[in-house]
Design a protein around this motif. Structure first.
Motif, short mmCIF file in Angstrom:
data_model
loop_
_atom_site.label_atom_id
_atom_site.label_comp_id
_atom_site.label_asym_id
_atom_site.label_seq_id
_atom_site.Cartn_x
_atom_site.Cartn_y
_atom_site.Cartn_z
N GLN A 109 57.98 104.03 44.18
CA GLN A 109 58.81 103.33 45.15
C GLN A 109 58.28 103.50 46.57
O GLN A 109 58.34 102.56 47.38
CB GLN A 109 60.27 103.84 45.07
N ALA A 110 57.76 104.68 46.88
CA ALA A 110 57.22 104.93 48.22
C ALA A 110 56.01 104.04 48.50
O ALA A 110 55.78 103.63 49.64
CB ALA A 110 56.85 106.40 48.38
N LEU A 111 55.24 103.75 47.47
CA LEU A 111 54.06 102.89 47.63
C LEU A 111 54.45 101.41 47.67
O LEU A 111 53.92 100.64 48.48
CB LEU A 111 53.08 103.13 46.49
N GLU A 112 55.38 101.02 46.80
CA GLU A 112 55.74 99.61 46.70
C GLU A 112 56.79 99.18 47.72
O GLU A 112 56.80 98.02 48.15
CB GLU A 112 56.24 99.31 45.29
N ASN A 113 57.68 100.08 48.08
CA ASN A 113 58.76 99.75 49.03
C ASN A 113 58.88 100.84 50.09
O ASN A 113 59.94 101.47 50.24
CB ASN A 113 60.10 99.62 48.29
N PRO A 114 57.79 101.12 50.82
CA PRO A 114 57.79 102.29 51.72
C PRO A 114 58.90 102.31 52.76
O PRO A 114 59.42 103.38 53.08
CB PRO A 114 56.41 102.22 52.38
N HIS A 115 59.27 101.15 53.28
CA HIS A 115 60.25 101.12 54.38
C HIS A 115 61.66 100.73 53.93
O HIS A 115 62.57 100.64 54.75
CB HIS A 115 59.77 100.15 55.46
N LYS A 116 61.82 100.54 52.64
CA LYS A 116 63.14 100.21 52.13
C LYS A 116 64.01 101.46 52.12
O LYS A 116 63.57 102.54 51.73
CB LYS A 116 63.05 99.64 50.71
N LEU A 117 65.27 101.30 52.54
CA LEU A 117 66.18 102.45 52.58
C LEU A 117 66.53 102.89 51.16
O LEU A 117 66.80 102.07 50.28
CB LEU A 117 67.44 102.11 53.35
N PHE A 118 66.53 104.20 50.96
CA PHE A 118 66.86 104.77 49.66
C PHE A 118 68.08 105.68 49.74
O PHE A 118 69.11 105.42 49.11
CB PHE A 118 65.66 105.54 49.10
N LEU A 119 68.01 106.72 50.54
CA LEU A 119 69.06 107.72 50.61
C LEU A 119 69.67 107.71 52.01
O LEU A 119 69.07 108.21 52.96
CB LEU A 119 68.48 109.09 50.27
N ASN A 120 70.83 107.07 52.12
CA ASN A 120 71.44 106.84 53.43
C ASN A 120 70.45 106.14 54.36
O ASN A 120 70.02 105.05 54.05
CB ASN A 120 71.99 108.15 54.01
N GLU A 121 70.05 106.76 55.46
CA GLU A 121 69.14 106.09 56.39
C GLU A 121 67.68 106.49 56.17
O GLU A 121 66.82 106.14 56.98
CB GLU A 121 69.55 106.43 57.83
N LEU A 122 67.39 107.19 55.08
CA LEU A 122 66.02 107.59 54.77
C LEU A 122 65.37 106.57 53.84
O LEU A 122 65.94 106.19 52.82
CB LEU A 122 65.99 108.96 54.11
N SER A 123 64.16 106.15 54.19
CA SER A 123 63.41 105.22 53.36
C SER A 123 62.80 105.95 52.17
O SER A 123 62.75 107.18 52.14
CB SER A 123 62.31 104.55 54.18
N PHE A 124 62.30 105.19 51.21
CA PHE A 124 61.62 105.80 50.07
C PHE A 124 60.42 106.61 50.54
O PHE A 124 60.16 107.71 50.03
CB PHE A 124 61.17 104.72 49.08
#
Length: 453
Positions: A9-24
């Motif tokens: 997920q960090a490689l494919e969606n690096p800037h997408k939010l995952f955990l509250n305001e933290l991105s993958f």
């Protein structure tokens, strides 16, 4: 498993939010860093305990321990000191982390030095235990359930096939992470590459704001929590409202349908890695009393049925635990200890926990049937039926209720809807009913009160 998914997920969606305001990408970076800070504390351990309330730090700790391939016992924060000590001894755990000074404080680890020897690695080890969780223990002693990587993988895949995934999905995570209902949200979202909004407590105003602004699209709640907000929801963009964990009042489901809230009834337990049946009630309102169809790969079996087809519910699936810790492997089907039946279309109906069923004068009394009738009354906010020994009948029902109604009014109401042998022989009024951390009514506590004058 966790590292692979997080890296992906960090490689494919690096800037997408995952955990509250933290991105993958940010979660991946923090987990890697945290694993290095944790390593000096756990390098000689195979199993540790995590004793903390919901927080971003707790979630990161869990992910970091998974990255280090350490078995994590998720300890219930409501345990007494004696119970905590007993669990640690039984599970042979020497190292435990906590969000206070009970054990090694999370803050102390976060402030420590990074140990470059730590390596987050992910081997192909589906049989490895990832998490140890206690059953809810609404009655009797706790049982420790070891959940392996293979069971989490099977769960998230099966759940995804039924619930689907959308880019804008954002799960509310307010159930305790030490409970399978809460942890499964984190794992599903990680696997699906979607967002989680984690809250430390059930904040009605913040939750309603998120629902009405459209940022929260998926909820997973026990009925008592949904009942607190359902009548205050004016507008929403909810896609799924997953309700499970205890008896689900029919009146609550009907309210959701009237308001256009997409309620999914669900059934599962720690032993089945969360949900194993579910369905969207709006798509088949004729099955409103059901808890849904089996997820892909789940097989149900009803054993020892009575003349009506009601029997013990057994489950077999790749998402089912192998067996309780320290006990013999379950081997195939596990007995859920629930009583129910499956209709001709494969929908499961749960009538009650086997231990909660009363036998009065040779007749089976299902407490949920009585509770369902009571919850339909607008002036009854909470209720529970438990059994009390009786010399003549064997057992008789006792009603615990939160209501402004008088006993006579309650009895008159029930007498119009239920057979006489099902009517409570005693009514106890309380200001609230005792519940565990996930909202389940503690009937074992009420059973003790049933004999009080």
């Amino acid at each position: 498993m966790v590292v692979n998914w997080l890296k992906k997920q960090a490689l494919e969606n690096p800037h997408k939010l995952f955990l509250n305001e933290l991105s993958f990408q940010e979660v991946d970076r923090r987990v890697t860093d945290l694993a290095g800070r944790i390593y000096p504390f756990v390098k000689a351990e195979d199993r540790v305990a995590l004793y903390a309330h919901n927080s971003v730090d707790m979630a990161l700790f869990f992910l970091a321990l998974q990255a280090l391939q350490i078995e994590v016992f998720m300890m219930n924060t409501r345990l007494t000191p004696e119970e905590r000590a007993k669990k640690l001894k039984t599970l042979n755990i020497r190292v435990a982390f906590s969000d206070d000074d009970t054990f090694i404080p999370l803050g102390r680890v976060l402030a420590g030095d990074y140990d470059g020897q730590a390596r987050c690695r992910e081997e192909d080890a589906p049989e490895k235990i990832a998490v140890i969780m206690d059953t809810s223990a609404t009655s009797g002693d706790y049982k420790s359930v070891p959940l392996r990587r293979k069971q989490f993988a099977a769960h998230v895949q099966a759940s995804r096939q039924v619930l689907g995934v959308r880019e804008e999905d954002n799960w509310l995570l307010v159930l305790p992470l030490y409970h399978i209902g809460g942890l499964a949200i984190l794992m599903r979202s990680l696997y699906n590459g979607t967002r989680v909004t984690l809250m430390g407590k059930f904040d009605e105003e913040q939750i309603l704001k998120g629902i009405e602004e459209g940022s929260l699209t998926m909820l997973s709640l026990v009925p008592t929590l949904l009942m607190r907000i359902v009548n205050r929801i004016r507008r929403h963009h909810l896609r799924v409202v997953l309700v499970s964990g205890e008896f689900i009042p029919k009146s609550l489901v009907e309210t959701c349908l009237e308001k256009g809230i997409p309620i999914y009834k669900s059934y599962g337990m720690t032993e089945t890695t969360s949900q194993c049946t579910t369905f969207c009630v709006a798509e088949n309102p004729g099955k409103l009393d059901s808890v849904g169809l089996p997820l892909p790969g789940v097989t149900l079996r009803i054993v020892n049925p009575d003349g009506s087809g009601i029997g013990e519910v057994l489950v077999q699936s790749p998402l089912v635990m192998d067996g309780y810790l320290g006990q013999e492997p379950a081997g195939g089907f596990i007995n859920t200890q629930d009583m129910g039946y499956v209709d001709e279309e494969g929908y499961l109906y749960i009538l009650d926990r086997r231990k909660d069923i009363l036998i009065s004068g040779g007749e089976n009394i299902y407490p949920q049937e009585i509770e369902q009738v009571l919850y339909a009354h607008p002036e009854i906010s909470e209720c529970a039926i438990v059994g009390m020994k009786d010399e003549k009948w064997g057992q008789v029902p006792v009603l615990f209720v939160v209501s402004s109604l008088e006993d006579e009014e309650i009895m008159d109401y029930l007498a119009r809807k239920l057979a006489r042998y099902k009517l409570p022989r005693k009514i106890v009024h309380l200001r609230w009913l005792p519940r565990n951390a996930t909202g389940k009514i503690l009937k074992k506590d009420l059973a003790e009160l049933a004999y009080a004058d």
